[in-house]
Scaffold this motif. Sequence first.
Motif, PDB file in Angstrom:
ATOM      1  N   LEU A 127       0.828  -1.212   0.000  1.00  0.00           N
ATOM      2  CA  LEU A 127       0.000   0.000   0.000  1.00  0.00           C
ATOM      3  C   LEU A 127       0.860   1.259   0.000  1.00  0.00           C
ATOM      4  CD1 LEU A 127      -2.777  -1.090   2.526  1.00  0.00           C
ATOM      5  CD2 LEU A 127      -3.017  -0.835   0.053  1.00  0.00           C
TER       6      LEU A 127
ATOM      7  N   LEU B  21       2.369   1.684  -3.516  1.00  0.00           N
ATOM      8  CA  LEU B  21       1.387   2.103  -4.531  1.00  0.00           C
ATOM      9  C   LEU B  21       0.845   3.506  -4.276  1.00  0.00           C
ATOM     10  CD1 LEU B  21      -0.516  -1.227  -5.209  1.00  0.00           C
ATOM     11  CD2 LEU B  21       0.901   0.050  -6.825  1.00  0.00           C
ATOM     12  N   GLN B  22       0.865   3.931  -3.022  1.00  0.00           N
ATOM     13  CA  GLN B  22       0.483   5.317  -2.751  1.00  0.00           C
ATOM     14  C   GLN B  22       1.547   6.273  -3.291  1.00  0.00           C
ATOM     15  OE1 GLN B  22      -2.211   6.155   0.969  1.00  0.00           O
ATOM     16  NE2 GLN B  22      -0.500   4.903   1.634  1.00  0.00           N
ATOM     17  N   GLN B  23       2.818   5.825  -3.208  1.00  0.00           N
ATOM     18  CA  GLN B  23       3.910   6.656  -3.734  1.00  0.00           C
ATOM     19  C   GLN B  23       3.937   6.636  -5.256  1.00  0.00           C
ATOM     20  OE1 GLN B  23       7.348   4.959  -1.867  1.00  0.00           O
ATOM     21  NE2 GLN B  23       6.777   5.715   0.154  1.00  0.00           N
ATOM     22  N   ASN B  24       3.804   5.454  -5.822  1.00  0.00           N
ATOM     23  CA  ASN B  24       3.849   5.300  -7.279  1.00  0.00           C
ATOM     24  C   ASN B  24       2.747   4.346  -7.726  1.00  0.00           C
ATOM     25  OD1 ASN B  24       4.327   4.864  -9.955  1.00  0.00           O
ATOM     26  ND2 ASN B  24       6.393   4.049  -9.705  1.00  0.00           N
ATOM     27  N   GLY B  25       1.670   4.927  -8.198  1.00  0.00           N
ATOM     28  CA  GLY B  25       0.483   4.151  -8.552  1.00  0.00           C
ATOM     29  C   GLY B  25       0.651   3.293  -9.785  1.00  0.00           C
ATOM     30  N   ARG B  26       1.726   3.505 -10.547  1.00  0.00           N
ATOM     31  CA  ARG B  26       1.970   2.683 -11.729  1.00  0.00           C
ATOM     32  C   ARG B  26       3.161   1.751 -11.531  1.00  0.00           C
ATOM     33  NH1 ARG B  26      -1.056   4.120 -16.391  1.00  0.00           N
ATOM     34  NH2 ARG B  26       0.274   3.020 -17.822  1.00  0.00           N
ATOM     35  N   MET B  27       3.599   1.587 -10.311  1.00  0.00           N
ATOM     36  CA  MET B  27       4.721   0.679 -10.068  1.00  0.00           C
ATOM     37  C   MET B  27       4.394  -0.727 -10.565  1.00  0.00           C
ATOM     38  SD  MET B  27       6.798  -0.143  -6.535  1.00  0.00           S
ATOM     39  CE  MET B  27       7.842   1.303  -6.540  1.00  0.00           C
ATOM     40  N   LYS B  28       5.358  -1.333 -11.266  1.00  0.00           N
ATOM     41  CA  LYS B  28       5.178  -2.668 -11.836  1.00  0.00           C
ATOM     42  C   LYS B  28       5.187  -3.709 -10.725  1.00  0.00           C
ATOM     43  CE  LYS B  28       5.582  -1.087 -16.062  1.00  0.00           C
ATOM     44  NZ  LYS B  28       4.376  -0.911 -16.887  1.00  0.00           N
TER      45      LYS B  28
ATOM     46  N   TYR C 196      -6.833   4.275  -8.591  1.00  0.00           N
ATOM     47  CA  TYR C 196      -5.529   4.790  -9.016  1.00  0.00           C
ATOM     48  C   TYR C 196      -5.771   6.028  -9.875  1.00  0.00           C
ATOM     49  CZ  TYR C 196      -4.195  -0.012  -7.831  1.00  0.00           C
ATOM     50  OH  TYR C 196      -4.015  -1.206  -7.185  1.00  0.00           O
ATOM     51  N   HIS C 197      -4.938   7.030  -9.668  1.00  0.00           N
ATOM     52  CA  HIS C 197      -5.137   8.275 -10.423  1.00  0.00           C
ATOM     53  C   HIS C 197      -3.808   8.910 -10.807  1.00  0.00           C
ATOM     54  CE1 HIS C 197      -9.326   8.188  -9.189  1.00  0.00           C
ATOM     55  NE2 HIS C 197      -8.905   7.923  -7.970  1.00  0.00           N
ATOM     56  N   ALA C 198      -3.801   9.502 -11.996  1.00  0.00           N
ATOM     57  CA  ALA C 198      -2.698  10.381 -12.362  1.00  0.00           C
ATOM     58  C   ALA C 198      -2.970  11.753 -11.760  1.00  0.00           C
ATOM     59  CB  ALA C 198      -2.594  10.493 -13.883  1.00  0.00           C
ATOM     60  N   VAL C 199      -1.916  12.434 -11.366  1.00  0.00           N
ATOM     61  CA  VAL C 199      -2.042  13.815 -10.896  1.00  0.00           C
ATOM     62  C   VAL C 199      -1.510  14.756 -11.966  1.00  0.00           C
ATOM     63  CG1 VAL C 199      -1.314  15.508  -9.182  1.00  0.00           C
ATOM     64  CG2 VAL C 199      -1.867  13.167  -8.475  1.00  0.00           C
TER      65      VAL C 199
ATOM     66  N   ALA D 210      -2.075  10.386   0.476  1.00  0.00           N
ATOM     67  CA  ALA D 210      -1.462   9.197   1.080  1.00  0.00           C
ATOM     68  C   ALA D 210      -1.697   9.180   2.585  1.00  0.00           C
ATOM     69  CB  ALA D 210       0.030   9.172   0.779  1.00  0.00           C
TER      70      ALA D 210
ATOM     71  N   SER E 146       2.463  12.777 -11.445  1.00  0.00           N
ATOM     72  CA  SER E 146       2.679  11.533 -10.704  1.00  0.00           C
ATOM     73  C   SER E 146       1.449  10.649 -10.779  1.00  0.00           C
ATOM     74  CB  SER E 146       2.984  11.859  -9.237  1.00  0.00           C
ATOM     75  OG  SER E 146       1.970  12.695  -8.703  1.00  0.00           O
TER      76      SER E 146
ATOM     77  N   HIS F 296      -0.803   7.790  -8.296  1.00  0.00           N
ATOM     78  CA  HIS F 296      -0.974   7.341  -6.912  1.00  0.00           C
ATOM     79  C   HIS F 296      -2.163   6.416  -6.757  1.00  0.00           C
ATOM     80  CE1 HIS F 296       1.883  10.436  -5.720  1.00  0.00           C
ATOM     81  NE2 HIS F 296       1.209  11.267  -6.482  1.00  0.00           N
TER      82      HIS F 296
END
Lengths: 164, 164
Positions: A13, A16-23, A54-57, A148, B53, B55
């Motif tokens: 968690l 994924l909060q830091q990087n929502g597209r992490m593989k 999940y969202h892009a900012v 986050a 980013s 998230h």
Amino acid sequence: MSHRIDEIDAQILTLLQQNGRMKRNRIAEHVGLSVPSVSERMRKLEERGVLLSYHAVVDPKRLHLDITAFIRVTVDGSELHPEFVERATALPEIQEIHSITGEGTHMLKVRTRNTTTLEQLLAQIQGWPGVHGTTTSVVLSTFKETRAVPVKPTEIYQYEEELV
Amino acid sequence: MSHRIDEIDAQILTLLQQNGRMKRNRIAEHVGLSVPSVSERMRKLEERGVLLSYHAVVDPKRLHLDITAFIRVTVDGSELHPEFVERATALPEIQEIHSITGEGTHMLKVRTRNTTTLEQLLAQIQGWPGVHGTTTSVVLSTFKETRAVPVKPTEIYQYEEELV
DNA sequence: CATGAAATTTAGTCAAT
DNA sequence: ATTGACTAAATTTCATG
């Protein structure tokens, strides 16, 4: 049916909060599990409603949305609250709508182009049924802005029934 | 060097704001371009700082963070503002820190476990140098909460120099 | 629940336009 | 800037521990 968030869920968690597209393979490296295990945990966290979305900012400045403001609104008569919320929800400039305690009944967070459009937005809101007063705090600088939350493994069981 | 956001960029940004993990091939279907074109556009939007980013959003309730509150703080003496911001930034319960116009100098948005931890947080903040008063609005219900901004293709050129 | 190996899907590279 | 064709990588599936 109860579940707990263990150390590994907490790590996933946080990542994924830091990087929502992490593989998934990189998450797997971080937490020391195989890729299918990470996928299964993510699936369950989503299923249980812990991972909501999940969202892009997007940078509002790059889209010429130069004003951020908090607007505290007083809506008279709780029977008018649903209509207020409905109208506010429909406006894409309004990012947040909360009912609150204390001075006023609702707090809005808005992003708009400039002071002119902010003025127009305020005039619009003030024209809605039941809206008495508004108090606007215009943001000068933003130093931190995140959704986050700190994630620690929970000792306490979470009963699905209690939540929604 | 100037750039504009065209119709397709706007679509991509809208899609990624809605679903930050959307696959490139799905985006490609939506906008009617090939996968490499979508990747190239995403790369450029990231490079230009339009896409900041990605998230995951975690449900605070599932982590027993049951209180959301807005805290309006008055910090005396602008020379104490940096220290205030530094202290506030360090606390994971504080999700947002803004300097504002009007009543008070800063607006905080916080997520905390319960009224007890909120009280502790308030006591802590009130102990910081220069902090005079705080006004807390506790959130009763949240009806809308997003960071998504409306994206329209820009007619106006965006000069990199003007931003940052 | 977790895993490796196989099958499938997705993403990156690149020459050509 | 966009593409198809190719290669590489990531993800899902699934039998097994």
